[in-house]
Design a protein around this motif. Structure first.
Motif, PDB file in Angstrom:
ATOM      1  N   ARG A   1      43.772  70.407  13.121  1.00 16.04           N
ATOM      2  CA  ARG A   1      45.135  69.952  13.360  1.00 16.04           C
ATOM      3  C   ARG A   1      45.180  69.073  14.602  1.00 16.04           C
ATOM      4  NH1 ARG A   1      50.213  72.184  12.469  1.00 16.04           N
ATOM      5  NH2 ARG A   1      49.221  72.987  10.579  1.00 16.04           N
ATOM      6  N   VAL A   2      45.891  67.963  14.528  1.00 16.36           N
ATOM      7  CA  VAL A   2      46.079  67.099  15.685  1.00 16.36           C
ATOM      8  C   VAL A   2      47.548  67.133  16.085  1.00 16.36           C
ATOM      9  CG1 VAL A   2      45.892  64.770  16.609  1.00 16.36           C
ATOM     10  CG2 VAL A   2      44.173  65.598  14.997  1.00 16.36           C
ATOM     11  N   VAL A   3      47.791  67.315  17.376  1.00 15.51           N
ATOM     12  CA  VAL A   3      49.148  67.350  17.920  1.00 15.51           C
ATOM     13  C   VAL A   3      49.361  66.116  18.781  1.00 15.51           C
ATOM     14  CG1 VAL A   3      50.796  68.637  19.335  1.00 15.51           C
ATOM     15  CG2 VAL A   3      49.131  69.875  17.926  1.00 15.51           C
ATOM     16  N   ILE A   4      50.422  65.358  18.476  1.00 15.82           N
ATOM     17  CA  ILE A   4      50.750  64.161  19.248  1.00 15.82           C
ATOM     18  C   ILE A   4      52.202  64.269  19.709  1.00 15.82           C
ATOM     19  CG2 ILE A   4      49.110  62.766  17.920  1.00 15.82           C
ATOM     20  CD1 ILE A   4      51.501  61.428  16.537  1.00 15.82           C
TER      21      ILE A   4
ATOM     22  N   LEU B   1      40.665  74.900  21.078  1.00 17.84           N
ATOM     23  CA  LEU B   1      41.779  74.103  21.565  1.00 17.84           C
ATOM     24  C   LEU B   1      41.206  72.991  22.432  1.00 17.84           C
ATOM     25  CD1 LEU B   1      44.066  77.058  22.746  1.00 17.84           C
ATOM     26  CD2 LEU B   1      44.027  75.980  20.479  1.00 17.84           C
ATOM     27  N   ILE B   2      41.426  71.737  22.044  1.00 18.37           N
ATOM     28  CA  ILE B   2      40.767  70.614  22.712  1.00 18.37           C
ATOM     29  C   ILE B   2      41.813  69.589  23.137  1.00 18.37           C
ATOM     30  CG2 ILE B   2      39.045  68.798  22.479  1.00 18.37           C
ATOM     31  CD1 ILE B   2      37.577  70.521  20.490  1.00 18.37           C
ATOM     32  N   ASP B   3      41.849  69.296  24.439  1.00 18.76           N
ATOM     33  CA  ASP B   3      42.875  68.432  25.019  1.00 18.76           C
ATOM     34  C   ASP B   3      42.313  67.034  25.288  1.00 18.76           C
ATOM     35  OD1 ASP B   3      45.121  67.435  26.269  1.00 18.76           O
ATOM     36  OD2 ASP B   3      45.376  69.139  27.612  1.00 18.76           O
TER      37      ASP B   3
ATOM     38  N   GLU C   1      45.932  64.605  21.169  1.00 25.50           N
ATOM     39  CA  GLU C   1      45.384  63.256  21.311  1.00 25.50           C
ATOM     40  C   GLU C   1      46.513  62.230  21.231  1.00 25.50           C
ATOM     41  OE1 GLU C   1      43.429  60.715  22.547  1.00 25.50           O
ATOM     42  OE2 GLU C   1      42.048  62.385  22.217  1.00 25.50           O
ATOM     43  N   HIS C   2      46.284  61.053  21.810  1.00 25.87           N
ATOM     44  CA  HIS C   2      47.261  59.969  21.699  1.00 25.87           C
ATOM     45  C   HIS C   2      46.639  58.680  21.168  1.00 25.87           C
ATOM     46  CE1 HIS C   2      45.885  57.594  25.172  1.00 25.87           C
ATOM     47  NE2 HIS C   2      45.640  58.754  25.752  1.00 25.87           N
TER      48      HIS C   2
ATOM     49  N   GLU D   1      44.006  55.585  16.509  1.00 28.08           N
ATOM     50  CA  GLU D   1      42.838  55.271  15.676  1.00 28.08           C
ATOM     51  C   GLU D   1      41.939  56.498  15.552  1.00 28.08           C
ATOM     52  OE1 GLU D   1      42.270  52.536  13.838  1.00 28.08           O
ATOM     53  OE2 GLU D   1      44.311  52.040  14.480  1.00 28.08           O
ATOM     54  N   PHE D   2      41.786  57.209  16.650  1.00 25.98           N
ATOM     55  CA  PHE D   2      41.000  58.438  16.625  1.00 25.98           C
ATOM     56  C   PHE D   2      41.705  59.494  15.776  1.00 25.98           C
ATOM     57  CE2 PHE D   2      39.839  62.574  18.610  1.00 25.98           C
ATOM     58  CZ  PHE D   2      38.491  62.557  18.316  1.00 25.98           C
ATOM     59  N   VAL D   3      43.018  59.596  15.931  1.00 23.86           N
ATOM     60  CA  VAL D   3      43.788  60.548  15.129  1.00 23.86           C
ATOM     61  C   VAL D   3      43.568  60.289  13.648  1.00 23.86           C
ATOM     62  CG1 VAL D   3      46.123  61.300  14.506  1.00 23.86           C
ATOM     63  CG2 VAL D   3      45.520  60.973  16.917  1.00 23.86           C
TER      64      VAL D   3
END
Length: 253
Positions: free
Chosen positions: A34-37, A169-171, A202-203, A206-208
């Protein structure tokens, strides 16, 4: 559908009258990446703080594998199987990558005792395999201080993997990385996600797009929307609030 591995319900966090999280509901399924933006002050890092035990919520509950972990301390949460990586890499620069992983493997022992311990063949093979997995096998016996920024990030990810957590959990893992390092980091997280559940803040969009299965957008401490990255990018509210206006969200939130 299986029960969520992680579930937050009605979570509220206040700092001096400011609600960093405002009745937040959030859940993640086992095996999900999961990615949180979200824009500045959305509550992204505060969410990780609550899950990992850094911050106790004023209201709401957090459950991990069905167990209520609300208010547990950091070491208690870690022992239950949640590993966290902060944005800035935190490794022992005077030690080698191999020694860093050896310390992470047995974090409850003193440094000297851990480094003097004789590794079993299985533990040695495990550390060797993780160094290969994160792309640092050729640097295994060099001081970590000489590694690039991206390599230090991979080393810290390896230090999490060796502890075998169920949830990582990765920031902002690619902040400050080159394009090549960013691409390799995406491949690394995708490979780890085959065996473990991961939540990434992540912000870099492109990586997201490279890694995300589901994207959660936070705004003012709540979930604004959630879904596949393509659908999120087309959401009018996301475009108005985040993508169209806030292109460099604050890593602290």
């Amino acid at each position: 559908m299986p029960a969520p591995i992680l579930e937050a319900r009605g979570v509220t966090v206040e700092f001096d009258g400011f609600r960093a999280l405002n009745g937040l509901d959030f859940s993640v399924q086992p095996g999900e990446l999961r990615v949180v933006i979200g824009p500045n002050g959305a509550g992204k890092t505060t969410l990780l703080d609550v899950i990992s035990g850094q911050v106790a919520p004023a209201a709401g509950r957090v459950r991990f594998k069905g167990r209520d972990i609300t208010g547990l301390r950091v070491h208690q949460v870690s022992r239950l199987g949640i590993g966290r990586k902060f944005q800035t890499p935190s490794v022992f620069e005077n030690l080698t990558p191999h020694e860093n992983l050896q310390l992470a493997w047995n974090e409850n022992k003193a440094v000297g005792k851990t480094l003097r311990a004789t590794l079993t063949a299985s533990i040695h093979d495990q550390i060797h395999g993780i160094l290969e997995h994160v792309g640092l096998l050729d640097h295994a016996e060099r001081p970590a201080a000489v590694l690039s920024h991206g390599e230090k990030q991979w080393l810290e990810i390896g230090m999490l993997i060796v502890q075998d957590p169920d949830l990582l959990l990765i920031d902002e893992p690619v902040a400050g990385m080159t394009d090549e390092e960013t691409e390799k980091t995406g491949q690394l997280l995708l490979s780890i996600a085959q065996d473990q559940t991961i939540v990434v803040i992540e912000h870099d969009m492109e990586f997201v797009k490279q890694i995300a299965q589901t994207v959660t957008v936070l705004h003012e401490g709540r979930v604004l929307c959630e879904g596949p990255v393509e659908a999120v990018q087309r959401n009018p509210e996301v475009v108005r609030i985040y993508l169209g206006r806030e292109r460099t969200p604050d890593a602290r939130n």
